[in-house]
Design an enzyme around this catalytic site. Structure first.
Site, mmCIF file in Angstrom:
data_model
loop_
_atom_site.group_PDB
_atom_site.id
_atom_site.type_symbol
_atom_site.label_atom_id
_atom_site.label_comp_id
_atom_site.label_asym_id
_atom_site.label_seq_id
_atom_site.Cartn_x
_atom_site.Cartn_y
_atom_site.Cartn_z
ATOM 1 C CG ASP A 1 -2.280 0.653 0.935
ATOM 2 O OD1 ASP A 1 -2.319 1.900 1.005
ATOM 3 O OD2 ASP A 1 -3.278 -0.030 0.661
ATOM 4 C CG ASP A 2 0.280 6.108 0.835
ATOM 5 O OD1 ASP A 2 1.288 6.408 0.170
ATOM 6 O OD2 ASP A 2 -0.509 6.951 1.296
ATOM 7 C CD1 TRP B 1 -7.411 5.275 -8.828
ATOM 8 C CD2 TRP B 1 -6.913 4.351 -10.789
ATOM 9 N NE1 TRP B 1 -7.481 6.262 -9.774
ATOM 10 C CE2 TRP B 1 -7.176 5.726 -10.987
ATOM 11 C CE3 TRP B 1 -6.594 3.566 -11.898
ATOM 12 C CZ2 TRP B 1 -7.130 6.319 -12.256
ATOM 13 C CZ3 TRP B 1 -6.538 4.161 -13.151
ATOM 14 C CH2 TRP B 1 -6.798 5.519 -13.325
ATOM 15 C CG ASP B 2 -6.862 5.272 -2.029
ATOM 16 O OD1 ASP B 2 -8.050 5.649 -2.060
ATOM 17 O OD2 ASP B 2 -6.279 4.972 -0.970
ATOM 18 C CG MET B 3 -9.740 10.275 -6.101
ATOM 19 S SD MET B 3 -10.836 11.252 -5.070
ATOM 20 C CE MET B 3 -12.409 10.462 -5.335
ATOM 21 N NE ARG C 1 -4.515 9.997 3.461
ATOM 22 C CZ ARG C 1 -3.711 9.119 2.861
ATOM 23 N NH1 ARG C 1 -3.436 9.250 1.583
ATOM 24 N NH2 ARG C 1 -3.204 8.115 3.522
ATOM 25 C CG ASP D 1 -10.366 3.991 4.013
ATOM 26 O OD1 ASP D 1 -10.062 3.116 3.190
ATOM 27 O OD2 ASP D 1 -10.072 5.195 3.858
#
Length: 745
Positions: free
Chosen positions: A367-368, A478-480, A444, A549
């Site tokens: 992940d991130d 694919w995150d946003m 963020r 989440d």
């Protein structure tokens, strides 16, 4: 599945075995009058007897005709200002700054199958015999503009889809101020409206309310379909339940700003509209240019909300999701986010991978935090190159090692965003959405790239392609993580700034298409801070979505229950996470966490290297169980039985297509002392088949299980001492019932 046309009367009847949709051309105005949408009726040579007209005190289109008021005529694609004062489906500003339109019928054509929409996601067919499409062409002679209304009816589904296309054939530009995808006028207001609302970490909560006079609506003006409202609403009759009664579902295949609106007038007529939100929307349509609206999917059920949902599930699973992963077995994954957050290196990741492999997990997702100099959420978005201190061998080297350990490798991206201080931001400050002379808000610690610009999408594609092409990547998340503010593009003309939101989401779709076309074997999972973009548009590109989440099993009962109103289990991202839960701090048993997550794509989001030996045994059992039943769960028929929004208990189940197997999930949030007896009346079995439950020697006919139910209280006659030694139900209790056809062995 014919589309019948009564040519002389210009009546159009779309129908199959279960649903009818009827409309006609008005004799004088040549506009379209809606007649009926609902349970299938027989076709006949004329539906003229269903026309309702009375003389009323109102404005009328034609002198001497006191029944020509559009205010009292149910319509297909209404306008405003020519005797109809309700909200319109479309609105156009011309060169005179006038807003009146007069789209009159010109022609029709019936097409076998279902044409694709250009640049937009939509449902589809694989065989032309699956559906027929009716295209109605109308024309406004003053605007010199053509309007094409498209209707598709599926042969074996209770589904009608709609969209509209505007084509400017004049010499001057016009401006679309509103262009909805569908509008339906119902003859009465005896409905309750259901919609899905929420916020971050508590998405898709269900709300039901009786229609009232005036306007009730759901919408987004955030640049995404949003956590707040899902682009779905349903109208149900007052006596409709999950399994009986009429329901009409409306779902927009779109991922940007939307509006779903229900207007009840003073004559009890209910107008439902769905499409792009007209707020902050204005599209300049230059000569010879066209504009295509997204698709609205309309579902009819006369067997309750469950049948409506099942229709959506089957359609979206098999004729909206597409590509390599549509029908394939999805891997059980583990995501490192809640295990490590930003604090990881290659050795730590590989230790998680090794432990996960021992437990039977199939895919590791990084992940991130793997790129730029990303140690928190304040930097590096847009610098899509490896963080060498964490990953000295890069994504390529790490992915190779993961595969050598016997697992597949997945990677997180957030391609639509950029952080200050990055190479991308410094070289292209004009690439962010920001209004001149105004503060640019952050979310963020990040800013939104202007995906309405092709060169921006091109650049992000090249950065992602550089990572993907040299690595062994099987999955992309694919995150946003933020909505759009200060929606202004530095390259669009002043009179085109109302196009930014729509052009942005078209850019997102374009990037998805490019990546999917080049890497068709990668499994994409869409995410937007969880469920901020869980919509049908995304399912066209990514067959599964990170639902929320919030990974707490108790909250997930509501989130997944609400999501199931529209979306199939194969699309619902669901993980087992650590306790105390990172979002709400709740301590739930690992069995319950898995029993909830099974009814989705299933995976883990915790540090498996910190599990106890007992927990590792549990995880191995869970992984083995899901491997055995995942295809049935993802492709079976889903039933909701008891509702977490109105009860302390939740029950749902899935039945295999051949009715030989079923899995029932039962969940009790809070334990009760000396509770009453209860039963689960299950659904969808073959009444004549014999079944066993959890490998018991006792058999049950399907009709018994559906009419009498599973009795939750075990019979302890002459075994009182055994009763006290059993495991008593506790808070956050759950149980699975695996039902199998008895074969006599």
């Amino acid at each position: 599945m014919p589309i019948k046309v009564n040519n002389e009367l210009k009546e159009f009847h779309l129908f199959n075995e279960n649903v009818s949709y009827i409309f006609r051309v008005l004799e004088k105005s040549h506009q379209l009058e809606h007649i009926y949408f609902g349970n299938r009726v027989k076709h006949r040579e004329s539906f003229h007897h269903l026309i309702e007209r009375e003389v009323r005190p109102s404005s009328n289109l034609f002198e001497g005709d006191h029944t020509s008021s559009l205010e009292h005529i149910k319509q297909e694609y209404p306008s405003y200002g020519t005797t109809d004062f309700r909200y319109p489906a479309h609105s156009i500003t011309d060169q005179e700054n006038a807003h009146i339109t007069d789209f009159q019928y010109k022609s029709f054509q019936v097409i076998k199958g279902k044409p694709a929409l250009e640049g937009l996601p939509a449902t589809y067919v694989e065989d032309h015999n699956e559906a027929e499409t009716l295209e109605i062409t109308l024309y406004d002679a003053v605007l010199k503009t053509k309007l094409i209304l498209s209707y598709t009816i599926y042969a074996d589904r209770n589904v009608v889809t709609r969209n509209a296309t505007f084509l400017n054939e004049g010499d001057a530009p016009i401006f679309l101020d509103q262009a909805m995808s569908a509008s339906v006028d119902f003859p009465d207001d005896e409905f309750e409206m259901i919609h899905l609302y929420g916020a971050w970490a508590r998405e898709t909560h269900m709300e039901t309310r009786k229609l009232s006079k005036g306007i009730q609506s759901i919408s987004s003006a955030r640049g995404a379909s949003s956590h707040v409202h899902n682009p779905f609403l349903a109208l149900k009759r007052f006596d409709t339940t999950e399994h009986s009664g009429e329901a009409f579902g409306f779902s927009l295949v779109y991922s940007g700003n939307f509006l779903g609106q229900v207007e009840v007038d003073s004559y009890n007529v209910t107008r439902v509209m769905m499409g792009i939100n007209p707020f902050q929307f204005k599209w300049k349509l230059s000569p010879n240019e066209s504009f295509q609206t997204p698709e609205c999917v309309m579902v009819y059920s006369n067997n309750g909300l469950n049948e409506m949902s099942q229709t959506f599930h089957h359609l979206y699973r098999s004729r909206l999701a597409r590509g390599y992963w549509r029908d394939r077995t999805r891997p059980i994954l583990i995501n490192n986010w809640e295990a490590t957050y930003f604090d990881f290196n290659e050795d730590k990741i590989l230790s998680i991978v090794e432990s996960s492999k021992e437990l039977g997990i199939e895919l590791f997702v990084l992940d991130d935090g793997w790129f730029g100099n990303r140690d928190d959420d304040s930097s590096s978005l847009g610098d899509w190159f490896e963080y060498e201190e964490k990953l000295p061998n890069g994504i390529n080297g790490l992915s190779q090692k993961v595969e050598e350990l016997g697992m597949k490798f997945g990677l997180w991206f957030e391609p639509e965003m950029v952080s200050k201080g990055t190479k991308l931001f410094e070289e292209h400050p004009d690439w962010i959405l920001a209004t001149p002379n105004r503060r640019a808000s952050h979310g963020r610690n990040q800013f939104v790239l202007d995906f309405s610009r092709k060169e921006v999408v091109d650049h992000i594609f090249s950065l992602m392609d550089n990572i993907i092409s040299k690595s062994k990547i099987s999955y992309i998340k694919w995150d946003m993580n933020r909505y759009i503010t200060e929606a202004y593009s530095h390259v669009l003309e002043k009179d085109q700034q109302g196009e930014v939101f729509h052009r942005y989401i078209l850019g997102v779709y374009d990037l998805y298409d490019r990546l999917i076309n080049k890497y068709p074997h990668i499994l994409f999972e869409s995410c937007a801070g969880g469920g901020a973009r869980f919509d049908p548009g995304m399912l066209y590109y990514a067959p599964q979505t990170w639902t929320s989440d919030d990974t707490d099993a108790v909250e997930r009962l509501k989130i997944q229950y609400g999501t199931s109103m529209v979306y199939p289990l194969s699309s619902i991202g669901s993980h087992v996470s650590a306790v105390p839960n990172h979002q709400v701090g709740r301590m739930t048993p690992i069995d319950t966490r898995a029993n909830v997550a099974y009814f989705g794509t299933f995976g883990y989001e915790l540090d498996v290297t910190k599990l106890t030996e007992d927990e590792k045994v549990k995880v191995k059992e869970q992984v083995s169980f899901f491997k055995e039943y995942r295809d049935m769960i993802h492709n079976g028929t889903f039933y909701r039985i008891s509702n977490p929004f109105t009860s302390n208990e939740t029950t749902w189940m899935v039945v295999s297509q051949d009715q030989k197997e079923a899995i029932v999930g039962y969940y009790k949030v809070l334990a009760k002392p000396n509770d009453s007896y209860s039963r689960i009346k299950i659904k969808g079995l073959d009444p004549d088949k014999l079944y066993t439950i959890n490998n018991s020697t006792t058999t049950h006919y399907g009709d018994e299980l559906m009419n009498i139910g599973i009795i939750l209280a075990e019979n302890y006659t002459d075994r009182a001492s055994e009763y006290w030694s059993r495991e008593h139900p506790h808070d956050y209790y759950s149980k699975l019932f695996v039902i199998k056809e008895f074969t006599g062995q």
